[in-house]
Design a protein around this motif. Structure first.
Motif, short mmCIF file in Angstrom:
data_model
loop_
_atom_site.label_atom_id
_atom_site.label_comp_id
_atom_site.label_asym_id
_atom_site.label_seq_id
_atom_site.Cartn_x
_atom_site.Cartn_y
_atom_site.Cartn_z
N LYS A 166 0.84 -1.21 0.00
CA LYS A 166 0.00 0.00 0.00
C LYS A 166 0.87 1.25 0.00
CE LYS A 166 -2.41 -3.29 0.28
NZ LYS A 166 -2.25 -4.00 -0.97
N MET A 167 2.08 1.10 0.52
CA MET A 167 3.00 2.24 0.54
C MET A 167 3.40 2.61 -0.89
SD MET A 167 6.05 2.77 3.18
CE MET A 167 6.82 4.37 3.38
N SER A 168 3.52 1.62 -1.76
CA SER A 168 3.85 1.91 -3.16
C SER A 168 2.76 2.77 -3.79
CB SER A 168 4.00 0.61 -3.95
OG SER A 168 5.04 -0.16 -3.43
N ILE A 169 1.51 2.45 -3.45
CA ILE A 169 0.39 3.23 -4.00
C ILE A 169 0.49 4.69 -3.54
CG2 ILE A 169 -2.12 3.50 -3.93
CD1 ILE A 169 -2.30 0.44 -3.70
N LEU A 170 0.75 4.88 -2.25
CA LEU A 170 0.83 6.24 -1.72
C LEU A 170 2.08 6.97 -2.22
CD1 LEU A 170 -0.45 5.83 1.94
CD2 LEU A 170 -1.60 6.93 0.02
N ILE A 171 3.19 6.24 -2.39
CA ILE A 171 4.39 6.88 -2.94
C ILE A 171 4.12 7.37 -4.37
CG2 ILE A 171 6.74 6.43 -3.76
CD1 ILE A 171 7.15 4.63 -1.34
N GLY A 172 3.43 6.54 -5.15
CA GLY A 172 3.07 6.96 -6.51
C GLY A 172 2.20 8.20 -6.49
N MET A 173 1.20 8.22 -5.59
CA MET A 173 0.34 9.40 -5.47
C MET A 173 1.15 10.62 -5.06
SD MET A 173 -2.98 7.85 -3.52
CE MET A 173 -4.09 6.68 -4.28
N SER A 174 2.12 10.41 -4.16
CA SER A 174 2.95 11.52 -3.69
C SER A 174 3.79 12.10 -4.82
CB SER A 174 3.87 11.07 -2.55
OG SER A 174 3.11 10.59 -1.46
N ILE A 175 4.40 11.21 -5.61
CA ILE A 175 5.23 11.68 -6.74
C ILE A 175 4.37 12.47 -7.73
CG2 ILE A 175 6.59 10.94 -8.73
CD1 ILE A 175 7.55 8.57 -7.01
N GLY A 176 3.20 11.92 -8.04
CA GLY A 176 2.28 12.63 -8.95
C GLY A 176 1.83 13.96 -8.37
N GLY A 177 1.55 13.97 -7.05
CA GLY A 177 1.12 15.20 -6.39
C GLY A 177 2.21 16.26 -6.39
#
Length: 274
Positions: A104-115
């Protein structure tokens, strides 16, 4: 070894997939960058006119502009990272995240990079437009430290946001209020528009637990040198920010695992109104 490579590949693809959505969305409607940037400029303008009316030093206008530049990231952390799993729960997508074979951390890291990519355009627009419009003297005392501090601050902020995401999800319907709670008061105690040094030491200590405070203070020192009136030496602030970033990332890792276990065991965490 083969299993590790497969796991690594899945998580990297999850990061890229979640970042891709926000990166593409950034360029889908270019006028949004202008409109959001304009909104940020209005807030900055009010403080700059106030300082000019009071006859404050010009460097204070630079403090306000740098504060406006960093502020957009904090808002993104609160509403697009910390609250994100809760919004996904309401939209019915959380169950797909839980059963996905990636971390789930990968999902949030991806969202963070996009953000970060999305907000970076707006913040750069605010930064340069403000310096041009208000003709505030722009000094860059140490460009390398400015860039280094900026990215370490982002690590800390988004790490904190990922830690909050599990708590927001468990606390349920209060997510909206929690984001509001961490928004306005943080504006006041983090020194967004003035040197944090003017506040009592106890408030400075509490505010420093949020990477926004020390990050902002260190970036100002990198821009304006001694005129920034920093609370600590910039290298000490970078060290503290790095430690905070590591702590928040580890905390987010364990809280996400805890949240995932609760969701898989009881099933209620992913239900819309639970």
């Amino acid at each position: 070894m083969k299993k590790f490579k497969e796991s690594l590949s899945i998580n990297i693809r999850a990061i890229l997939a979640r970042a891709y959505v926000r990166i593409v969305a950034t360029h889908r409607e270019g006028s949004w960058i202008f409109l959001y940037g304009l909104t940020g400029l209005i807030s900055i303008a009010s403080y700059i006119f106030l300082y000019r009316n009071l006859g404050a030093k010009k460097v204070f206008e630079g403090f306000v502009i740098i504060g406006g530049f960093v502020l957009a990231f904090w808002i993104n952390v609160l509403w697009s990272i910390a609250s994100q799993l809760y919004w996904e729960k309401l939209s019915g997508n959380l169950r797909y995240f839980i059963i996905a074979p990636c971390s789930k951390m990968s999902i949030l890291i991806g969202m963070s990079i996009g953000g970060i990519y999305m907000i970076l355009f707006r913040s750069i627009f605010i930064l340069f437009t403000a310096f041009i419009i208000f003709k505030t003297p722009l000094t860059l005392f140490n460009p390398f430290l400015a860039i280094l501090t900026f990215f370490i601050t982002l690590f800390g902020l988004y790490g904190l946001g990922m830690s909050f995401s599990s708590l927001y999800l468990i606390w349920g319907r209060e997510a909206w209020h929690l984001s509001n709670l961490f928004q306005e008061p943080v504006y006041a105690i983090s020194g967004l528009y003035y040197p944090i040094k003017v506040l009592p030491i106890f408030i400075i200590f509490v505010a420093s637990l949020i990477p926004l405070t020390l990050g902002l203070d260190a970036i100002r020192q990198a821009f304006f040198g001694k005129e920034a009136e920093g609370i600590l030496n910039i290298y000490i602030e970078i060290l503290i920010l790095t430690i905070l970033s590591v702590i928040f990332l580890l905390l987010s890792y364990y809280t996400l695992i805890k949240m995932e276990n609760i969701a898989r065991k009881w099933g209620t965490l992913i239900e819309r109104w639970q």
